[in-house]
Motif scaffolding. Structure first.
Motif, PDB file in Angstrom:
ATOM      1  N   LEU A 129       2.712   0.781   2.905  1.00 15.20           N
ATOM      2  CA  LEU A 129       3.473  -0.311   2.291  1.00 15.20           C
ATOM      3  C   LEU A 129       4.468   0.232   1.267  1.00 15.20           C
ATOM      4  CD1 LEU A 129       0.609  -2.922   1.761  1.00 15.20           C
ATOM      5  CD2 LEU A 129       2.557  -3.172   3.310  1.00 15.20           C
ATOM      6  N   GLU A 130       4.038   1.203   0.480  1.00 15.55           N
ATOM      7  CA  GLU A 130       4.936   1.767  -0.542  1.00 15.55           C
ATOM      8  C   GLU A 130       6.085   2.544   0.094  1.00 15.55           C
ATOM      9  OE1 GLU A 130       2.205   3.915  -3.062  1.00 15.55           O
ATOM     10  OE2 GLU A 130       1.098   2.066  -3.492  1.00 15.55           O
ATOM     11  N   CYS A 132       7.486   1.905   2.890  1.00 12.53           N
ATOM     12  CA  CYS A 132       8.405   0.989   3.577  1.00 12.53           C
ATOM     13  C   CYS A 132       9.230   0.129   2.620  1.00 12.53           C
ATOM     14  CB  CYS A 132       7.621   0.101   4.544  1.00 12.53           C
ATOM     15  SG  CYS A 132       7.024   0.993   6.003  1.00 12.53           S
ATOM     16  N   ILE A 133       9.030   0.296   1.299  1.00 11.80           N
ATOM     17  CA  ILE A 133       9.874  -0.403   0.335  1.00 11.80           C
ATOM     18  C   ILE A 133      11.337  -0.008   0.563  1.00 11.80           C
ATOM     19  CG2 ILE A 133      10.462  -0.561  -2.130  1.00 11.80           C
ATOM     20  CD1 ILE A 133       7.440  -0.136  -2.700  1.00 11.80           C
ATOM     21  N   GLN A 187       0.541  -5.992  -2.891  1.00 11.00           N
ATOM     22  CA  GLN A 187       1.887  -6.519  -3.132  1.00 11.00           C
ATOM     23  C   GLN A 187       1.964  -7.339  -4.419  1.00 11.00           C
ATOM     24  OE1 GLN A 187       4.862  -6.080  -0.551  1.00 11.00           O
ATOM     25  NE2 GLN A 187       3.478  -4.396  -0.999  1.00 11.00           N
ATOM     26  N   THR A 195       7.328  -4.969  -0.187  1.00 13.89           N
ATOM     27  CA  THR A 195       7.635  -4.625   1.198  1.00 13.89           C
ATOM     28  C   THR A 195       7.740  -5.918   1.997  1.00 13.89           C
ATOM     29  OG1 THR A 195       6.269  -2.654   0.888  1.00 13.89           O
ATOM     30  CG2 THR A 195       6.839  -3.213   3.145  1.00 13.89           C
TER      31      THR A 195
END
Length: 395
Positions: A129-130, A132-133, A187, A195
């Protein structure tokens, strides 16, 4: 209430939902990424998305969930059937590289977690997730049950100085979330930048359910969790990974038993351990004296005396407390034969593995000082965590 339908089950049955994903698709998955008919998600994705299914990612233990233990890495390869790259996120990197993420529009995550902080798949998810920021990638979590239910929360919150790949976030040992809720918690509370995230919820799952209640098939999400019963004892026995005692790796009941060659289990249980358990007032389990011989890992090919944990009431069973109690008693019983494992452990080269596993050094000190079981209550400060959990619950 009917059988639980996972996020994968719902995706594969819903044409309108599938049609929302127009671009190239990738999948983070493992051995337990199956639907209710035992069909693997990668096979389903090949059917659903055809040539748009372009990449697979695998977490610790690999895409096929065949590699043992911590810091045993898996390689990248081209899958001989799917004919697409399989990238290992437990290799020279635990974070996908920019190159790995090229040309992906929708990255699905289909991982079976086991509800304990010391299990790495949720951190593979949050690192993804980080990464894909600020990328034009939609991350879609196909939700799955927490096999030890979504109600019970137990254990101390991880202290920041003990962050590792088996504990990145301020979670208790038994966190009470589904993997989709972990993504939402990340999140909302663990990152400043967001994200593009979507969670495909399960149908018919209730928070009080243990995995057996879901009527879903169970296959091993990691090599030593072949039995669903092991998910309930994991928060107990995982503590012994920080010691020289065997947690049953190399046997047919890993993470359900503990022991060492120096233990004579029957006399220790009868004369000492049974009395300590009775005094603790811990319920819902029976400790059975056993002997076993590990075929690999600690005490390989040696006869070990030890104990199997049999759960008689999953609701009453407090795995974290039982683990700490066993650790304390075996530490003092074995005296000089008991050793804390030395680093490295999960890519931490300086701190004791037991402190990394516990997410604190206070619990090791509690064991060493032979303090009372009641003191464990003071290590749990769960009020703020429960408030956060209430904000992100989706069931």
């Amino acid at each position: 209430m009917g059988k639980v339908k996972t996020g994968l089950d719902l995706l594969t049955k819903d044409f309108k939902l599938q049609n929302k994903f127009k671009g190239n698709v990738a999948l983070l998955c493992h051995n337990a990424s199956i639907d209710s008919t035992y069909t693997h998600s990668a096979a389903k994705f090949k059917q659903l998305f055809g040539a748009r299914f372009i990449k697979i990612f695998g977490p610790q233990h690999g895409f096929s969930t065949s590699s043992q233990d911590n810091m045993i890495e898996t390689n990248h390869f081209i899958h001989p059937y799917f004919k697409i790259p399989v990238y290992s996120l437990y290799s020279e990197t635990r974070i996908p590289t920019n190159e790995m993420l090229e040309n992906i529009d929708h990255l699905f995550v289909d991982l079976q977690d086991i509800g304990s902080r010391m299990y790495t798949y949720i951190y593979t998810l949050t690192l993804l997730l980080e990464k894909c920021i600020n990328k034009d990638i939609e991350v879609i979590v196909l939700d799955r049950p927490n096999p030890i239910n979504g109600v019970a929360i137990e254990g101390n919150i991880l202290e920041p100085e003990f962050k590792s790949f088996i504990g990145r976030h301020p979670l208790p040992v038994r966190h009470g979330m589904t993997i989709g809720e972990v993504a939402l918690m990340h999140q909302k509370f663990w990152t400043k930048e967001k994200t593009n995230l979507k969670v495909i919820k399960m149908a018919n799952w209730e928070r009080t359910m243990f995995f057996e209640d879901t009527k879903l098939p169970w296959v091993a999400p990691s090599p030593n969790i072949a039995r669903v019963e092991s998910t309930n004892t994991f928060p107990t026995t995982v503590l012994f990974e920080g010691t020289n005692l065997s947690e049953g790796r190399g046997t047919t009941q890993p993470l359900e038993i503990v022991g060492a060659p120096e233990i004579e289990p029957h006399s220790f249980y009868e004369n000492y351990l049974s009395k300590k358990i009775e005094k603790s007032k811990l319920k819902g389990f029976i400790i059975r004296p056993i002997t076993f011989i590990p075929t690999f890992d600690k005490s390989i090919n040696k006869v070990c005396g030890g104990f199997q944990i049999h759960i008689t009431n999953k609701v009453l069973f407090k795995p974290w407390r039982v683990g700490q109690l066993l650790l304390r008693e075996l530490y003092h019983h074995l005296e000089n034969s008991f050793k804390w494992k030395m680093p490295p452990f999960e890519y931490n080269y300086t701190q004791l593995p037991i402190d990394i596993i516990n997410g604190s050094k206070k619990l090791r000190h509690w064991v060493e000082k032979n303090e009372s079981i009641e003191i464990l209550d003071s290590f749990e400060n769960l009020t703020n965590y429960k408030l956060q959990l209430n904000e992100i619950k989706i069931y």
